[in-house]
Motif scaffolding. Structure first.
Motif, PDB file in Angstrom:
ATOM      1  N   UNK A 181       0.697  -1.010   0.067  1.00  0.00           N
ATOM      2  CA  UNK A 181      -0.020   0.097  -0.089  1.00  0.00           C
ATOM      3  C   UNK A 181       0.985   1.308  -0.111  1.00  0.00           C
ATOM      4  N   UNK A 182       0.055   2.376   0.070  1.00  0.00           N
ATOM      5  CA  UNK A 182       0.846   3.682   0.260  1.00  0.00           C
ATOM      6  C   UNK A 182       0.099   4.700   1.014  1.00  0.00           C
ATOM      7  N   UNK A 183       0.986   5.781   1.460  1.00  0.00           N
ATOM      8  CA  UNK A 183       0.539   6.746   2.225  1.00  0.00           C
ATOM      9  C   UNK A 183       0.834   8.128   1.720  1.00  0.00           C
TER      10      UNK A 183
ATOM     11  N   UNK B 118      -4.616   7.097   2.469  1.00  0.00           N
ATOM     12  CA  UNK B 118      -4.174   5.793   2.724  1.00  0.00           C
ATOM     13  C   UNK B 118      -4.666   4.630   1.954  1.00  0.00           C
ATOM     14  N   UNK B 119      -3.505   4.046   1.336  1.00  0.00           N
ATOM     15  CA  UNK B 119      -4.493   2.824   0.580  1.00  0.00           C
ATOM     16  C   UNK B 119      -3.706   1.577   0.969  1.00  0.00           C
ATOM     17  N   UNK B 120      -4.345   0.759   1.663  1.00  0.00           N
ATOM     18  CA  UNK B 120      -3.732  -0.616   2.066  1.00  0.00           C
ATOM     19  C   UNK B 120      -4.252  -1.606   1.545  1.00  0.00           C
ATOM     20  N   UNK B 121      -3.400  -2.860   0.911  1.00  0.00           N
ATOM     21  CA  UNK B 121      -4.016  -4.161   0.265  1.00  0.00           C
ATOM     22  C   UNK B 121      -3.799  -5.232   1.226  1.00  0.00           C
ATOM     23  N   UNK B 122      -4.901  -6.097   1.499  1.00  0.00           N
ATOM     24  CA  UNK B 122      -4.766  -6.903   2.436  1.00  0.00           C
ATOM     25  C   UNK B 122      -5.220  -8.263   1.704  1.00  0.00           C
ATOM     26  N   UNK B 123      -4.300  -9.013   0.942  1.00  0.00           N
ATOM     27  CA  UNK B 123      -5.087 -10.268  -0.116  1.00  0.00           C
ATOM     28  C   UNK B 123      -5.748  -9.898  -0.973  1.00  0.00           C
ATOM     29  N   UNK B 124      -7.002 -10.071  -1.120  1.00  0.00           N
ATOM     30  CA  UNK B 124      -7.764  -9.776  -2.165  1.00  0.00           C
ATOM     31  C   UNK B 124      -8.706  -8.302  -1.824  1.00  0.00           C
ATOM     32  N   UNK B 125      -8.390  -7.835  -0.649  1.00  0.00           N
ATOM     33  CA  UNK B 125      -9.115  -6.702  -0.156  1.00  0.00           C
ATOM     34  C   UNK B 125      -8.222  -5.260  -0.233  1.00  0.00           C
ATOM     35  N   UNK B 126      -8.777  -4.199  -0.663  1.00  0.00           N
ATOM     36  CA  UNK B 126      -8.355  -2.840  -0.609  1.00  0.00           C
ATOM     37  C   UNK B 126      -9.024  -2.139   0.117  1.00  0.00           C
ATOM     38  N   UNK B 127      -8.191  -1.320   0.930  1.00  0.00           N
ATOM     39  CA  UNK B 127      -8.872  -0.451   2.009  1.00  0.00           C
ATOM     40  C   UNK B 127      -8.204   0.920   1.612  1.00  0.00           C
ATOM     41  N   UNK B 128      -9.176   1.919   1.340  1.00  0.00           N
ATOM     42  CA  UNK B 128      -8.862   3.355   0.591  1.00  0.00           C
ATOM     43  C   UNK B 128      -9.563   4.233   1.686  1.00  0.00           C
ATOM     44  N   UNK B 129      -8.732   5.102   2.603  1.00  0.00           N
ATOM     45  CA  UNK B 129      -9.170   6.137   3.470  1.00  0.00           C
ATOM     46  C   UNK B 129      -8.852   7.408   2.919  1.00  0.00           C
TER      47      UNK B 129
END
Length: 467
Positions: A119-121, A145-156
């Motif tokens: 991911x990235x900040x 903030x973008x975080x990758x967790x396997x097949x999931x992406x979390x964008x905040x």
């Protein structure tokens, strides 16, 4: 020079230039600055570049012209990046009532990015999108903030929008060039941090991501792609996915009718001679997500909350289908907002490519005559009228054809508003990149509306140059 003569002149000029075969075609974003930064010293992590834009045209009863000059500095080393982009914009609008002009100087981007595989900040003044199709396409001061967790992406995201830097604020040029619809209102942007803000989270699930990651690890093939190749638009990184105010028919990187970020890569064409069991592994669901979004601040008079979901499907014949549904929670302005889009492309045997897209932006009023409260979506539908969320319901149909042998593209777009002023626009763009450092684009538009006495026409020629 009348409009008809101007259009003929521009068409002839662009056609003559297209004969040259030492050029490179690009996608809709005509800015070349981020892709052409060069080291200050050999092997230095510090790179720089300058881009100039020069436009001249006629919009029915007025002459319009603009100049933009931007300089960029980028320091990238290991996982860290510092990026700074400063610019000067000038616009001139001359009609029978007089001449109006204005210039503006200031930063366009100033951010720090920390990158890692998962991911990235990004923090600072930056161009932000939200990981969905509708909510945000804005230049703001904040954190992404973008975080990758396997097949999931979390964008905040959490940011404050200031008029001096926003996409449609005082630093914008085309708003003043194209202001032909009387009485149009635009979302308010604050003068200082904290007055107009947004924040939220998008959680997406892409079931094919684990399979792709595993395949990438097992592959030993490395492809060194030239940044000027005709199809490099599918490889642009998010950090420089600039949807500048002068893009031909800009919707944003997220809302562009033919999105630049690997939108067609996910279709993974199936070999017709592959075993039947291998063919059946192709999944029709490409992405699904949940959304929470809020707008708040001292200058936002009502609390605005949005809850929703999105989905991306791969249909028959590799047609891509995108959808989003949002519930708008505003006092006495409750509504459902929805977005539907299909798109596809065909690569011909001789190397040219045709892409098409059809989209609908709609709403259903829960409270009578509910107004859409999204302030920072900047859909920019239509080159001149630039329809936005507040103008829903809207439709948009576009087709684009690239000709790699002569490095030229043609694009036709029809957009319209179904209620209120019933604004409709037809746009034609002819663009060519030549000598690897220049891009010339001719734009021709016809606009009509219930609020206008007669149809308006626009012809404009724009040249971008990298120094």
């Amino acid at each position: 020079m009348n409009v008809t003569t101007a259009m003929k002149f521009l068409l002839i000029l662009v056609f003559c230039l297209s004969i040259n075969n030492i050029s490179s075609a690009q996608w809709d974003c005509r800015s070349k600055l981020p892709a052409n930064l060069k080291p200050i010293l050999a092997n230095s992590p510090l790179t720089w570049g300058i881009e100039g834009t020069f436009g001249q045209g006629r919009l029915s009863d007025r002459d319009i012209s603009n100049i933009m000059i931007f300089g960029a500095l980028d320091y990238s080393k290991v996982n860290h990046q510092l990026y700074f982009e400063n610019g000067w914009k000038y616009w001139r609008n001359a009609d029978t009532l007089g001449t109006h002009d204005k210039s503006r100087f200031g930063p366009r981007e100033l951010f720090y990015r920390y990158n890692r595989e998962s991911g990235s900040l990004v923090a600072g003044l930056q161009s932000m999108t939200f990981g969905d199709y509708l909510l945000v396409n804005e230049r703001a001061i904040g954190i992404n903030l973008d975080q990758k967790l396997g097949a999931f992406d979390i964008s905040m995201n959490a940011a404050s929008v200031l008029d001096n830097y926003s996409r449609y604020g005082t630093f914008c040029s085309v708003k003043y060039l194209y202001d032909i619809i009387p009485g149009r209102s635009y979302p308010f942007q604050g003068e200082s941090v904290g007055e107009t803000n947004f924040g939220g989270i998008v959680l997406t699930w892409s079931p094919s991501k684990k399979k792709k990651a595993k395949a990438a690890e097992e592959s030993s093939t490395s492809i060194d792609e030239d940044e000027f190749e005709e199809f490099d638009e599918f490889e642009e990184s998010d950090e420089f996915e600039e949807t500048d105010e002068f893009d031909e028919f800009e919707d944003t990187s997220e809302f562009d009718e033919f999105t630049e970020t690997d939108e067609f890569d996910e279709f993974e064409a199936v070999d017709e001679f592959a075993p039947l069991e291998e063919k059946t592994k192709k999944k029709w669901l490409k992405k699904a997500g949940l959304i929470f979004y809020e707008e708040f601040g001292s200058e936002i008079d009502k609390s605005k909350y949005y809850f929703g979901a999105l989905a991306e499907l791969s249909l028959l014949w590799e047609i891509k289908f995108e959808s989003e549904m949002l519930y708008q929670r505003i006092d006495k302005e409750q509504a459902l907002i929805y977005f539907l889009r299909t798109q596809n492309e065909h690569v011909w045997n001789f190397g040219s490519r045709t892409s098409w897209s059809a989209a609908y932006y709609g709403k259903y009023d829960i409270d009578d005559n509910a107004a859409i409260g999204l302030s920072f979506s900047n859909l920019f539908i239509g080159e001149v009228v630039r329809l936005d969320a507040m103008d829903m319901p809207l439709y948009q149909v576009a087709i684009k054809h690239n000709l790699p042998p002569i490095k030229t593209h043609f694009k036709l777009q029809v957009t319209g508003q179904l209620d209120d002023h019933k604004i409709n626009e037809i746009d034609l763009a002819i663009g060519k990149t030549f000598m690897r450092k220049y891009k010339l684009t001719g734009i021709f538009s016809r606009i009509e509306s219930d609020i206008l006495d007669e149809a308006k026409y626009m012809a404009r020629l724009e040249l971008r140059a990298i120094f």
